[in-house]
Design a protein around this motif. Structure first.
Motif, PDB file in Angstrom:
ATOM      1  N   GLY A  68      -1.454  -1.967  -2.595  1.00 48.02           N
ATOM      2  CA  GLY A  68      -1.077  -1.368  -3.735  1.00 48.02           C
ATOM      3  C   GLY A  68      -0.700  -1.878  -4.934  1.00 48.02           C
ATOM      4  N   ASP A 106      -3.804  -3.479  -6.661  1.00 43.30           N
ATOM      5  CA  ASP A 106      -4.694  -2.534  -7.301  1.00 43.30           C
ATOM      6  C   ASP A 106      -3.763  -2.040  -8.505  1.00 43.30           C
ATOM      7  OD1 ASP A 106      -6.570  -3.087  -5.662  1.00 43.30           O
ATOM      8  OD2 ASP A 106      -6.075  -1.316  -4.262  1.00 43.30           O
ATOM      9  N   ARG A 130      -1.465   0.339  -8.352  1.00 44.07           N
ATOM     10  CA  ARG A 130      -0.925   1.691  -8.025  1.00 44.07           C
ATOM     11  C   ARG A 130       0.729   2.040  -8.389  1.00 44.07           C
ATOM     12  NH1 ARG A 130      -2.094   3.027  -2.086  1.00 44.07           N
ATOM     13  NH2 ARG A 130      -1.120   5.059  -2.451  1.00 44.07           N
TER      14      ARG A 130
END
Length: 224
Positions: free
Chosen positions: A63, A66, A68
């Motif tokens: 996460g 990426d 996020r």
């Protein structure tokens, strides 16, 4: 091996036994598997917990990599944590049920295994059908005992699970799993078999003080 299996024992005249002991037969030991040991060594709860930890770390790192939102990452980890808690809780519950529904008995003539969480049954193993006894250590005094039967006396590995030696599918070996003091139980069992064989051979002079001659095969695979 149908003559050794009983499925109905809701009303037990003696706990763990399908009937009263015949005259001359004595009960030597009774005990149950440890739920803690069942969860750890049979159900592999620590490995499963470790698997969920790896998934959680992967979700966190993935996460962040990426990009996020932090809330989304925390939510993903929380879902994995909740799922892990449910799975591990079910494993612990099953291990507890195994302990409470199982009762192992050693008499002067046989081994009786009463087990079954969903469908109960009693497995009766006369010493005359026992070929060998093996013990697998689980750390400290704990361990599991497997009983190898003579050819022609066996039943399904799946029906006996988890009270059976691991990975012996072709020649299932019923056993007393996850005992807190397996060595002491093995001594009782081997001595009882030795004495029974001696009496059957006409050597009735054998006493309780005679040392058992233990010839144990390699450790039980389930202990690994």
């Amino acid at each position: 091996m149908k003559q050794f299996v009983a499925r109905e024992h809701e009303i037990e005249p003696v706990p763990g036994l399908p009937g009263l002991l015949p005259e001359g037969e004595e009960m030597l030991w009774q005990g149950r598997p440890s739920a803690r040991l069942v969860a750890r060594h049979v159900l592999k709860n620590r490995w499963i917990a470790g698997y969920f930890v790896v998934l959680g770390v992967w979700a966190l790192i993935g996460g962040l990599y990426d990009g996020r939102p932090l809330a989304g990452i925390v939510f993903s980890v929380a879902v994995l944590t909740a799922l892990a808690a449910v799975v591990l809780g079910l494993l612990e519950l099953f291990a507890f049920a195994v302990e409470k529904t199982t009762l192992y008995t050693i008499t002067s003539r046989r081994v009786v295994l009463r087990f079954g969480v969903a469908f109960s049954m009693t497995l009766n193993l006369p010493f005359t059908q026992v070929n060998a006894v093996s013990i697998g250590k689980l750390g400290g005094k704990a361990g599991s005992i497997a009983i190898q039967l003579l050819p022609g006396h066996r039943m399904s590995w799946l029906v006996q699970w988890p009270h059976v030696r691991a990975w012996r599918l072709a020649e299932p070996e019923p056993g007393q799993i996850c005992l807190a003091d397996a060595s002491a139980v093995a001594d009782i069992l081997v001595l009882a078999i030795t004495q029974h064989a001696a009496l059957a051979s006409g050597h009735a002079s054998l006493t309780q003080k005679a040392a058992p001659q233990r010839r144990l095969p390699p450790a039980i695979a389930a202990a690994e």
